[in-house]
Write a protein that holds these residues in place. Sequence first.
Motif, short mmCIF file in Angstrom:
data_model
loop_
_atom_site.label_atom_id
_atom_site.label_comp_id
_atom_site.label_asym_id
_atom_site.label_seq_id
_atom_site.Cartn_x
_atom_site.Cartn_y
_atom_site.Cartn_z
N LEU A 1 -41.46 68.29 -121.53
CA LEU A 1 -42.37 67.47 -120.73
C LEU A 1 -42.55 66.09 -121.37
CD1 LEU A 1 -44.22 67.23 -118.30
CD2 LEU A 1 -46.07 68.22 -119.63
N THR B 1 -41.36 67.84 -126.80
CA THR B 1 -41.14 68.90 -125.81
C THR B 1 -40.39 68.35 -124.60
OG1 THR B 1 -43.17 68.43 -124.62
CG2 THR B 1 -43.35 69.95 -126.47
N LEU C 1 -41.37 73.56 -119.96
CA LEU C 1 -42.09 72.30 -120.18
C LEU C 1 -42.57 72.13 -121.61
CD1 LEU C 1 -44.31 71.90 -116.99
CD2 LEU C 1 -42.35 70.53 -117.66
N ALA C 2 -43.06 73.21 -122.20
CA ALA C 2 -43.66 73.10 -123.53
C ALA C 2 -42.69 73.44 -124.65
CB ALA C 2 -44.88 74.02 -123.61
#
Lengths: 248, 355
Positions: free
Chosen positions: A98, A96, A141-142
């Motif tokens: 992040l 991902t 982020l995901a």
Amino acid sequence: MTEPAIRLQAVSRRFGALQAVRDVTLDVMPGERRAVLGPNGAGKTTLFNTICGDYPPTGGSIALFGTDITGLRPHQRTRLGIGRTYQTSLLFNGLTVLENLFIAVRGLRPGRFSFLRPGRGDEGVARARELADRMRLSHLLAAEVLNLSHGQRRQLEVGMALAGDPRVLMLDEPAAGLSPGDRPELLRLLRELPRSLTLILIEHDMDIALSATDVVSVMKDGVVVVEAPADRIEDHPVVQSIYLGSGH
Amino acid sequence: MRSRAAPWSLLGLAVLLALPWLLPQLLPQGQAQFWTASILGRAIVFGIIAMSLTFLATYGGFVSLAQMMIAGIAGYTLAIFVEGAVPRVVGLLGYGAAIPLALLAATAMGILMGAISLRSRDIYLLMITLALGMGVFRFIETNIAWFNGYEGIRNVVGPSLFGLDFRNALVFYHAALGTAALLYFGILYLVKTPFGLVLQGIRDNPRRVAALGYAVGLHRIAAFGVAGFIAGCGGVLSTIYNIGISPGSIGLGATVNILIMSVIGGLGHPIGAFIGSLIFTVLDTFAATIYDRDRFNTLIGLAFLAIVLVSPDGAIGVGARLRRLLTAQPRPASRVCGEVRSRPPSTRTAKEEPP
């Protein structure tokens, strides 16, 4: 006397019979914004790869803030303060946003070999979130990197290069493939970089290259042929000859 | 960074734990015991060895054919050092000391394999690990003083667990299942640690990992060490299961069998190793009943071909496809880094790069 951030002395790189970079001598001072321009095949990316250690030079020497880094491997050069992006995005597609930023942050911090998961208050995760925010990616982020748009991938590239707080940032065609709508965002990112950071930029988009930098080096056939302030480069006869032909 | 400990895995583990008591309700007593010891127990043991290969392939992108040999190193270390083994080579240690020594030897061999094959990838890595595996196999087969040559070492009966004999099928089954579960959940934990994330980064883009300040080679060697430890656990259990070890158990056939198990099950997730191992063990055991014992290779070849043609991701890929069909969703969501991870329908393949 201040040591140059990057000092190249007669740097060459040969691939078999092809001399991609030939005796390049160049000083980039701390805090300087330098563009490297030139037609395709001029040796710009090879010069970047030579400075970063992907291709060791076949001749000459490279110094970073006075320290000879000619024989160092890429990760050792990164640890001394070089951050970079690539011409085509080199990201971790299976992870991902992040996670990509977290790996980038941990690369230059203790615990990069940790077998323990980071906790909620982990400094590295907090820094990764902060970078995502700065790169306007906090809503993704995901998201898996494979599913990002090209512009978002370029933003993530820059974020990852900044994650280790480099002293020298080298961006290889950050605007390549960006839509006209994404370019002002990139220019904003470049202008927001701290002035203490030394920036070396390869870029074909003249508007971005000349707006974001102070000095320009022009390469042709592996050689730096012109070095001039950014506001005077367009009028230089050699540059006009390279880009427009010798009739102009 | 958290990952949702797959509820299906926990449910599966609960079923497997209860199976030795459930099977006698469904099958005659003799058959239930046969399934527990000879099918499930054996599948778990070889599943652990296959999982060491799957771990390296799924998260590091390295397909190693040395894993069966590394399992054999653990088995031989145990057989050489434990007292009671025949013939006695060293025979000075109890199981409590010999098993950790065996795991240490397997981990060290994994690290050595990683260091030797450091600069190779893809087919070259496959060939180097196969060559190393076969080299060790030939050495063991011809060395009498330490490995008793072709005959190997017998009478490795296993320890007593809290007064329970390891030779008891139920005790062995639960010990193997407990080990497999610990290793399986350990891998799921590990891949979300900084080490595991960097390993996946190396799989996706080693050049970028180096440019971020990581020593790619060290991470790679450490990953082979972890895989060596996992294979070592399988090797110890397999030696106790077979009451000894001989060179045949780490030869070319055994090496290829581990690869087949991994591919049949699927290289996308560690659970694939156990599914592949179960399919393999069932076919291996019932080949004579289904067709003819001598035609086992034909049967396993056909199963291999069918699964690869229907689902290149192996048996777990079939399950994922069915689930997506039934739920009409592109991919399931999972929790990573404390965020809900979503995978919208992808319009780009991994190899495709924008200009």
